[in-house]
Design a protein around this motif. Sequence first.
Motif, short mmCIF file in Angstrom:
data_model
loop_
_atom_site.label_atom_id
_atom_site.label_comp_id
_atom_site.label_asym_id
_atom_site.label_seq_id
_atom_site.Cartn_x
_atom_site.Cartn_y
_atom_site.Cartn_z
N GLN A 1 0.82 -1.24 -0.04
CA GLN A 1 0.02 0.10 -0.12
C GLN A 1 0.90 1.14 0.08
N PHE A 2 0.49 2.47 -0.70
CA PHE A 2 1.73 3.42 -0.69
C PHE A 2 1.07 4.26 0.30
N ILE A 3 2.20 4.58 0.97
CA ILE A 3 2.08 6.31 1.36
C ILE A 3 1.98 6.83 1.15
N PRO A 4 0.96 7.90 1.14
CA PRO A 4 0.62 9.14 0.63
C PRO A 4 1.95 10.56 0.32
N TYR A 5 2.00 10.98 -0.54
CA TYR A 5 2.96 12.82 0.19
C TYR A 5 2.76 13.74 0.70
N PRO A 6 2.89 14.33 1.84
CA PRO A 6 1.90 14.62 2.31
C PRO A 6 1.86 16.32 1.44
N SER A 7 0.64 16.79 2.00
CA SER A 7 -0.10 17.81 1.19
C SER A 7 -0.06 19.17 2.23
N TYR A 8 0.75 20.65 1.45
CA TYR A 8 1.20 21.69 1.85
C TYR A 8 0.10 22.26 2.72
#
Length: 159
Positions: free
Chosen positions: A152-159
Amino acid sequence: MAKETMLTFLDEQLNKKLTDYDVAIDWDAKNHTIELVFLLFAENKEQWLIDDTEGIGSSEEVIEFEDGILLYNPGKSKIDPEDYLACLPFEGKKGMKKQELLGLVDYIKEILDDGQSALLDFLEDEESEVFELNFEKIRYEACVAKYAGQEQFIPYPSY
């Protein structure tokens, strides 16, 4: 509870698995990169004059060595791979697979364990001319493979 991101996940894993080392996370939101920065320290008992990569010499009692691994978005980040021990791409907002991040933290521990020992050896041997850390892609891939099934992907953070 806040959504888990690459930053929070890496912070948790680094704090859990790399307690013996000085490690930091540097997020550059504008360049879409996350740098994992690590420091090694060793006593320079003989107070040898040691030049860094920029040719600046030091004979300090304690030598500090810094390096880093960069996680980057291939479509948006501007990077110079020569500035890092390794550069690993992630998939935009999707981020990176959990197994890749877990394997990376395990591999960083190996790199630092080996590097700390090699740095001490470097300072003991006046014939040694260069100290550097090494990133071996095949070894990294072996560390990632230990976590097969955690895709499963761990998402890149939102700003």
